[in-house]
Design a protein around this motif. Sequence first.
Motif, PDB file in Angstrom:
ATOM      1  N   VAL A  97     -42.396 -12.695 -64.853  1.00  0.00           N
ATOM      2  CA  VAL A  97     -43.656 -12.264 -64.242  1.00  0.00           C
ATOM      3  C   VAL A  97     -43.305 -11.258 -63.151  1.00  0.00           C
ATOM      4  CG1 VAL A  97     -45.831 -12.983 -63.212  1.00  0.00           C
ATOM      5  CG2 VAL A  97     -44.511 -14.625 -64.577  1.00  0.00           C
ATOM      6  N   ASP A  98     -43.913 -10.093 -63.207  1.00  0.00           N
ATOM      7  CA  ASP A  98     -43.624  -9.034 -62.239  1.00  0.00           C
ATOM      8  C   ASP A  98     -44.624  -9.127 -61.079  1.00  0.00           C
ATOM      9  OD1 ASP A  98     -42.917  -6.806 -60.854  1.00  0.00           O
ATOM     10  OD2 ASP A  98     -43.159  -5.398 -62.521  1.00  0.00           O
ATOM     11  N   ALA A  99     -44.132  -9.500 -59.890  1.00  0.00           N
ATOM     12  CA  ALA A  99     -45.004  -9.614 -58.712  1.00  0.00           C
ATOM     13  C   ALA A  99     -44.963  -8.361 -57.845  1.00  0.00           C
ATOM     14  CB  ALA A  99     -44.598 -10.837 -57.889  1.00  0.00           C
ATOM     15  N   PRO A 309     -51.155 -11.097 -62.688  1.00  0.00           N
ATOM     16  CA  PRO A 309     -50.730 -10.640 -64.028  1.00  0.00           C
ATOM     17  C   PRO A 309     -51.325 -11.512 -65.130  1.00  0.00           C
ATOM     18  CG  PRO A 309     -48.850 -10.808 -62.529  1.00  0.00           C
ATOM     19  CD  PRO A 309     -50.021 -11.439 -61.823  1.00  0.00           C
ATOM     20  N   ARG A 310     -51.606 -10.879 -66.267  1.00  0.00           N
ATOM     21  CA  ARG A 310     -52.241 -11.588 -67.399  1.00  0.00           C
ATOM     22  C   ARG A 310     -51.416 -12.740 -67.929  1.00  0.00           C
ATOM     23  NH1 ARG A 310     -53.626  -6.399 -70.580  1.00  0.00           N
ATOM     24  NH2 ARG A 310     -55.353  -5.551 -69.375  1.00  0.00           N
ATOM     25  N   LEU A 312     -49.992 -15.047 -66.574  1.00  0.00           N
ATOM     26  CA  LEU A 312     -50.266 -16.330 -65.920  1.00  0.00           C
ATOM     27  C   LEU A 312     -51.526 -16.997 -66.475  1.00  0.00           C
ATOM     28  CD1 LEU A 312     -49.374 -15.435 -62.234  1.00  0.00           C
ATOM     29  CD2 LEU A 312     -48.089 -16.931 -63.780  1.00  0.00           C
ATOM     30  N   ALA A 313     -52.413 -16.186 -67.044  1.00  0.00           N
ATOM     31  CA  ALA A 313     -53.640 -16.734 -67.608  1.00  0.00           C
ATOM     32  C   ALA A 313     -53.483 -17.097 -69.093  1.00  0.00           C
ATOM     33  CB  ALA A 313     -54.776 -15.733 -67.450  1.00  0.00           C
ATOM     34  N   ALA A 314     -52.442 -16.545 -69.731  1.00  0.00           N
ATOM     35  CA  ALA A 314     -52.243 -16.785 -71.172  1.00  0.00           C
ATOM     36  C   ALA A 314     -51.881 -18.233 -71.458  1.00  0.00           C
ATOM     37  CB  ALA A 314     -51.139 -15.858 -71.684  1.00  0.00           C
ATOM     38  N   GLU A 315     -52.194 -18.671 -72.656  1.00  0.00           N
ATOM     39  CA  GLU A 315     -51.851 -20.051 -73.051  1.00  0.00           C
ATOM     40  C   GLU A 315     -50.329 -20.196 -73.132  1.00  0.00           C
ATOM     41  OE1 GLU A 315     -53.939 -22.676 -73.626  1.00  0.00           O
ATOM     42  OE2 GLU A 315     -55.485 -21.354 -72.827  1.00  0.00           O
TER      43      GLU A 315
END
Length: 316
Positions: A97-99, A309-310, A312-315
Motif C-alpha cells: 500500500v503506497d501511503a 488507496p483503493r 484497502l477497500a477491496a475484498e
Amino acid sequence: MDRQKLQIRLAAPRGFCAGVDRAIQIVEEALGKWGAPVYVRHEIVHNQHVVSRLESLGAVFVEELDECPTDRPVVFSAHGVPKAVPAEAERRNMVYVDATCPLVSKVHVEAERHHRGGKEIVLIGHAGHPEVIGTMGQLPDGAISLIETEEDAQTFEPKDPANTAFVTQTTLSVDDTASIVAILQDRFPGIATPHKEDICYATTNRQEAVKAMAEGCDLFLVIGAETSSNSKRLVEVALRAGAKDSRLVASASDVDWSWFEGVGTLGLTAGASAPEDLVQGLIAACRARFDIEVEHVTTAQETVTFKLPRVLAAEV
C-alpha cells in the motif's frame, strides 16, 4: 508564593496535515484488514511518538524492502519512494500500500512530465531526506540535479540552459526556496516552473502562523522530531520573524525549564507530523509551573482531506 506569569501564543494551523493523517490511517486500516504484523518501509511519518503507537498496534518498521517477508503486506511511507521499490515489491508478489502524500506524488508527476518533454530537471531540497530520495528515484540516474542552497543555484551549470525545469521538496522554508528560485529564474529566464506551488499548503500555513506571532515572543517552542524537515524550518522561521529564542522539542519531557527564565511570552506550534496530545502535554507542563494564559492565533482554516488507496477497500 506568586508564580511567574506566562502568556502562551498557540499557533493554528499546527500539527497533523492531511497527508500525515492519511498515512497513519493507512497503517491502521491495513492492520484492521490484514491483522498484525503489517510492515512499514521507513518511518510512516517523522515522529517517534506516532511510530511507537503504531508499533504497539502491530506495525513493524524497516528501512528496506528486503527486510520484509513476502507473505505480509507492506506500507510505503508518506515521503514517497523511488520507482524501484514498488517494482521490487511486484517482482516478489508482495501486497503493498503506497501511503505517499498526494502532494508529494504531484511533484513526482511533474518531474516525469518535464523529463518526457526533454527538460533537464532541478530539484530544490535537502540531500538524504526520504522525500528527495523518492523524487530523484522517479527518473533514471542523472536526470535530476539537486540544489540545496543559493550558492548551488549560482554555480549550477545545465547542459542546455534554455531547456530546464525545477521542482521542490514539499516541506521547505517558503522564503529560502523563493530566494533560490529567484536566482534560477534570473540565470535561466525560460526555466519551467511548477503548475502550482510545490511547497505544500500545510508547510506554508504553519510557517505563516509562526510569522504572524513570533515577534514579541521571548521563547518559541516547536514540537517535532529532529528528522522532520518542516518542523526544523519552523524553528528557523520563528527566529527570522522576531522570536528572541526558538527551539525544537520532541515533547514536554525534552524541555529544559531554565530556558523559561525571564520569559513572559511563549510561542508554541507543532510540525505537520506531531500529534496534538504532545501540544496539550506541553501546555499542561507549563500550567504546572507557571500562571498561564493561552492566546489562540489563527491565520488559516484547513479543510483538506485525501482519500485512502483503493486496495484497502477491496475484498481480501
